[in-house]
Design a protein around this motif. Structure first.
Motif, PDB file in Angstrom:
ATOM      1  N   ASN A  42      40.447  35.795  34.838  1.00  0.00           N
ATOM      2  CA  ASN A  42      41.441  35.365  35.821  1.00  0.00           C
ATOM      3  C   ASN A  42      42.126  36.559  36.488  1.00  0.00           C
ATOM      4  O   ASN A  42      42.388  36.539  37.695  1.00  0.00           O
ATOM      5  CB  ASN A  42      42.496  34.478  35.162  1.00  0.00           C
ATOM      6  N   GLN A  45      39.749  37.992  38.913  1.00  0.00           N
ATOM      7  CA  GLN A  45      39.671  37.102  40.077  1.00  0.00           C
ATOM      8  C   GLN A  45      40.849  37.350  41.025  1.00  0.00           C
ATOM      9  O   GLN A  45      40.692  37.377  42.252  1.00  0.00           O
ATOM     10  CB  GLN A  45      39.659  35.656  39.596  1.00  0.00           C
ATOM     11  N   GLY A  49      39.919  38.718  44.729  1.00  0.00           N
ATOM     12  CA  GLY A  49      39.938  37.593  45.665  1.00  0.00           C
ATOM     13  C   GLY A  49      40.473  37.982  47.032  1.00  0.00           C
ATOM     14  O   GLY A  49      41.347  38.840  47.159  1.00  0.00           O
ATOM     15  N   GLY A  68      41.014  30.094  36.717  1.00  0.00           N
ATOM     16  CA  GLY A  68      41.509  30.017  38.084  1.00  0.00           C
ATOM     17  C   GLY A  68      40.478  29.400  39.010  1.00  0.00           C
ATOM     18  O   GLY A  68      39.271  29.496  38.785  1.00  0.00           O
ATOM     19  N   LEU A  70      39.276  29.538  42.864  1.00  0.00           N
ATOM     20  CA  LEU A  70      39.363  30.331  44.085  1.00  0.00           C
ATOM     21  C   LEU A  70      38.532  29.691  45.186  1.00  0.00           C
ATOM     22  O   LEU A  70      37.349  29.424  45.009  1.00  0.00           O
ATOM     23  CB  LEU A  70      38.861  31.753  43.820  1.00  0.00           C
ATOM     24  N   GLU A  72      37.754  30.400  49.327  1.00  0.00           N
ATOM     25  CA  GLU A  72      37.965  31.363  50.399  1.00  0.00           C
ATOM     26  C   GLU A  72      36.875  31.213  51.454  1.00  0.00           C
ATOM     27  O   GLU A  72      35.714  30.980  51.136  1.00  0.00           O
ATOM     28  CB  GLU A  72      38.009  32.794  49.862  1.00  0.00           C
ATOM     29  N   CYS A  89      42.310  31.974  52.124  1.00  0.00           N
ATOM     30  CA  CYS A  89      42.026  32.094  50.694  1.00  0.00           C
ATOM     31  C   CYS A  89      43.135  31.428  49.872  1.00  0.00           C
ATOM     32  O   CYS A  89      44.316  31.641  50.149  1.00  0.00           O
ATOM     33  CB  CYS A  89      41.944  33.564  50.285  1.00  0.00           C
ATOM     34  N   LEU A  91      44.088  30.717  45.689  1.00  0.00           N
ATOM     35  CA  LEU A  91      43.805  30.878  44.266  1.00  0.00           C
ATOM     36  C   LEU A  91      44.852  30.085  43.501  1.00  0.00           C
ATOM     37  O   LEU A  91      46.051  30.282  43.686  1.00  0.00           O
ATOM     38  CB  LEU A  91      43.859  32.361  43.871  1.00  0.00           C
ATOM     39  N   ARG A 105      50.010  28.787  42.568  1.00  0.00           N
ATOM     40  CA  ARG A 105      48.944  29.096  43.524  1.00  0.00           C
ATOM     41  C   ARG A 105      49.429  30.171  44.485  1.00  0.00           C
ATOM     42  O   ARG A 105      50.622  30.351  44.708  1.00  0.00           O
ATOM     43  CB  ARG A 105      48.535  27.848  44.302  1.00  0.00           C
TER      44      ARG A 105
END
Length: 407
Positions: A42, A45, A49, A68, A70, A72, A89, A91, A105
């Motif tokens: 995570n 990420q 990300g 998580g 993601l 995007e 994006c 997450l 988030r």
């Protein structure tokens, strides 16, 4: 034989217990390793990300009990992809399938403005050049709060990958906050959102090669404290007494301007209608059509049929008590540094409804309101330190008045 069987049973039972303990320890160790691996994944990420644009300061929100999620997309992430966004994006962590929203988030979106957009709401602590405009805010969520920042920046050489040319970039950032409510969001959280928005805008501008000046480390504008000094009730011969000035600009932006004030009526109401509040707002470039349409949707623009009041034989109008200020707005348009521009000058008469549900506005009072609105606009346009002069507004045309009260 009985002793032998007893010793054998004890040996078997002891071995079983040891096996259970060892098994339980093994499970715990395995679960701990899984949590560590999940937490590490995570964190990785979060770091990679959205082209590495998520702020690392959010690492404390990263859980170890759920992976998580993601998502995007955008033309900067996939150049051949058809998308309205350059970057979009999100997450998120936790929440589960039954939850309406995740535990936390983070979202980043950057897009070219195609024709029109709304002005960012709220203040912006970080200094920005006059070509940029920012705003920040906060909202409540199920767990904690969420802080956001919006930026509108210029791209003189244009943004690529769009269906038509655009020289305006809009960035939106939303981050989780541990505040219990939107009112408790700390200054540090707001600044993190603003810094992230600035970093995103700079990255997009650099990779797009759009010729924008960097926003990071922008110098604090100087000499902007006098932007609204022109709004002098004494010089304009408005209501006597003390005035409170609200939402006035402290720094200059070529995209929009705002000055306003209200008479402090704590000492009592006026004996006859006088101007109790006044202000001017300007919207330029991509902000202009959106602002005009917003008022037009309520019929509050020149030429609308909504406010076609019919005076009596003596030119008087009845103003009903509604909870809203009986407002007169004078609209004008110019060409300024930021592009085509709308100006809206507003005046509010100090009507005393007392125990009445309506007040009769005399013809002379309506004429005075019109004269006040025009004097207000003229003073605004002519002020050396005001927004209109700084934005080099020219070719100004009066569009008309709107009497924004029930009738």
């Amino acid at each position: 034989m009985r002793d032998v069987r007893r010793r054998t049973w004890l040996l078997v039972a002891g071995g079983t217990a040891l096996a259970l303990v060892a098994g339980g320890t093994g499970v715990a160790v395995s679960q701990s390793r899984e949590r560590d691996a999940r937490a590490a994944a995570n964190q990785e990420q979060l770091a990679r990300g959205c082209k590495g644009l998520f702020p690392g300061e959010l690492s404390s929100f990263v859980p170890d009990d759920s992976a998580g999620v993601l998502t995007e997309y955008g033309t900067m992430l996939a150049p051949r992809q058809q998308s309205r966004a350059l970057l979009d994006c999100t997450l998120s962590w936790g929440g589960g399938a039954a939850r309406v929203e995740p535990d936390a988030r983070v979202r980043v979106r950057a897009e070219a403005v195609l024709g029109r957009t709304d002005a960012p709401d709220g203040g912006f602590e970080l200094p920005l050049p006059s070509s940029a405009l920012g705003g920040s805010g906060a909202v409540d969520r199920r767990d904690g709060g969420e802080v956001s920042a919006t930026l509108l920046a210029e791209c003189p050489k244009g943004l690529s990958g769009r269906i038509r040319a655009s020289k305006d970039l809009r960035v939106f950032v939303a981050l989780p906050s541990r505040a219990d409510s939107e009112y408790d969001v700390s200054k540090a959280d707001r600044l993190l959102a603003e810094r992230t928005a600035v970093r995103v805008a700079d990255r997009v501008s650099r990779e797009q090669g759009c010729g924008a000046r960097l926003l990071t480390g922008a110098a604090k504008p100087e000499g902007s404290a006098s932007l609204c000094d022109w709004l002098s009730p004494k010089a304009l011969e408005f209501a006597r007494g003390d005035w409170k000035f609200y939402d006035n600009d402290k720094t200059y932006s070529e995209r929009a301007g705002s000055c306003g004030g209200r008479w402090d009526d704590t000492a009592g109401r006026a004996a006859e209608p006088k101007t109790a509040a006044a202000g001017v707002d300007s919207w330029s470039g991509v902000l202009a059509p959106s602002a005009y349409d917003r008022f037009g949707g309520d019929g509050d623009v020149p030429g609308s049929d909504r406010h076609r009041h019919k005076p009596d034989g003596e030119g008087r109008l009845t103003v009903e008590k509604s909870g809203d200020d009986p407002l007169l707005a004078l609209w004008a348009r110019s060409v300024c540094d930021g592009g085509p521009t709308f100006h809206r000058a507003t005046v509010v008469p100090a009507l005393d409804f007392a125990d009445q549900d309506e007040v009769l506005l005399e013809k002379r009072d309506r004429r005075r309101m019109s004269a006040d609105a025009r004097a207000l606009l003229d003073r605004y346009l002519a002020a050396d330190d005001g927004w209109a002069r700084r934005a080099h507004c020219r070719d100004t045309q009066i569009m008309g008045e709107v009497e924004e009260w029930q009738g």
